[in-house]
Design an enzyme around this catalytic site. Sequence first.
Site, PDB file in Angstrom:
ATOM      1  N   GLU A 134      54.054 -30.804  -9.350  1.00  0.00           N
ATOM      2  CA  GLU A 134      54.652 -30.993 -10.679  1.00  0.00           C
ATOM      3  C   GLU A 134      54.178 -32.293 -11.313  1.00  0.00           C
ATOM      4  O   GLU A 134      54.827 -32.861 -12.165  1.00  0.00           O
ATOM      5  CB  GLU A 134      56.181 -30.950 -10.582  1.00  0.00           C
ATOM      6  N   ASP A 137      56.895 -21.520 -11.455  1.00  0.00           N
ATOM      7  CA  ASP A 137      55.586 -21.372 -12.099  1.00  0.00           C
ATOM      8  C   ASP A 137      55.723 -21.275 -13.617  1.00  0.00           C
ATOM      9  O   ASP A 137      54.918 -21.842 -14.367  1.00  0.00           O
ATOM     10  CB  ASP A 137      54.869 -20.124 -11.569  1.00  0.00           C
ATOM     11  N   ASP A 167       0.846  -1.194   0.000  1.00  0.00           N
ATOM     12  CA  ASP A 167       0.000   0.000   0.000  1.00  0.00           C
ATOM     13  C   ASP A 167       0.885   1.250   0.000  1.00  0.00           C
ATOM     14  O   ASP A 167       1.949   1.263   0.619  1.00  0.00           O
ATOM     15  CB  ASP A 167      -0.861  -0.047   1.280  1.00  0.00           C
TER      16      ASP A 167
HETATM   17 MG   LIG Z   1      -3.427   2.941   3.120  1.00  0.00          MG
END
Ligand SMILES: [Mg+2]
Length: 461
Positions: free
Chosen positions: A376, A350, A53
Amino acid sequence: MSGRILVVDDIATNRLILRAKLSAAYFDVLLADCGEKALEVARAELPDMILLDVMMPDIDGYAVCRALKADPATAHIPVVMVTAANRQEERIRGLDAGADDFLNKPINDVTLFARVRNLMRVKMMFDELKLRETTSQELGLGEFMDPTGFDTDQEGSVLLAIKDQSRGQHWRDCIGSRFPFTVEIVRREAAVLEAAEREPPDAFIITQFLEDGDDGLRLVSTLRANPRTRQSAILLVVEDGRLETATKALDLGASDYICAPFDANEMAARLRSQMRRKKYSDRLRSNVRDSLRMAVIDPLTGLYNRRYATQHINRIVGRARESGLPYAVMMLDLDRFKSINDRYGHNAGDLVLKEFARRLQENLRGIDLVARLGGEEFLVALPDTPAQEAQIVAERLREVIDGRPVDIGNGQSVPVTVSIGVAFGTPQDRDPEAMIAHADRALYDSKAAGRNRVSYHADAA
Ligand SMILES: [Mg+2]
């Protein structure tokens, strides 16, 4: 379709009427008699949808809606504002607050249920995506995404289907002056489908009446059913002034509708809300995809990980049983890798792993599996491959590693070698774990015999 709907109204009669209607359609109904209570119930119960509302004594509906949309826990719950007056300023105010739609009092049942069904579908799709996202998070694979963090300052694409070219231009200008969206204009159904096939837009805006008698409603239904456009927002512009058209559009899968006469602000507000939802669901979807990807891919090398490899070997073994063709499984281990790390550092280590992965992939077929099991240690599986051929492949892999040192930057390079163990599988072999164990045993033989060599599991070949 069932779900839980929170009805918020300060007047008891209004609450009870809505509860009666919704309960009769098998929805569970929660009630709140003021704005404060609405926020409290929404946060505690997380309903599927809220009928809100506007006029209430404590906090008005707009403020409640804004608060719901600002809270990540409730932001995705669809909100329909219930207003006494059917005024455009109020609708825009509500849309700006994040409302999904409006119902006028007294509430028309057909409109109510069309909207409820439509929003429930959207909500369920989000719940499904959220669920998958949560699973990914629980697996430690992804971050929580905040649904309030999305706005339409980002780019987007709109496909506008409209008969009248000059009206189309005007609408495009209206959108262009408010959002960084691209807008393409087409006049016929076929042109919409063609454009969507090329590159589905984030949102379609479709007028009810198109060129040559093409029907906008039918187009809505076609687009919603098409997998390429299913995720796009679809807004139908209702031109015959009938509420039934809007209702039908929602049932056919429109995300929203706009009633003629055209109002630029209202269209902008509805488009913004739809675009926000589209972008959010896109992000959820790609998060889920990325985290699924992360679950099976080794981030350093881009190879599959152990989890994936184990599953995949199961499939290779199963497939061999059906096809009657042999296959091979290899375990590979870089020789003295620890000393590379110790001597040149982990970054160099890496780089060696990445280059090793690259050379493996370069020397294998697309159907072969290459995975990093950890550290590895790597695994290669060759489906549909006789023993003799597997031996050639294994020897080739050993050579391409041994043949050229790996560049680790700063003009330095490191000689690297690999030890390999191979197991040959026949259609009679049923145990993937045993295949891996056999290859592992052969790998051990290679290490024991001095490294940089290929060994084969004893009962084979
Ligand atoms: Mg109302």
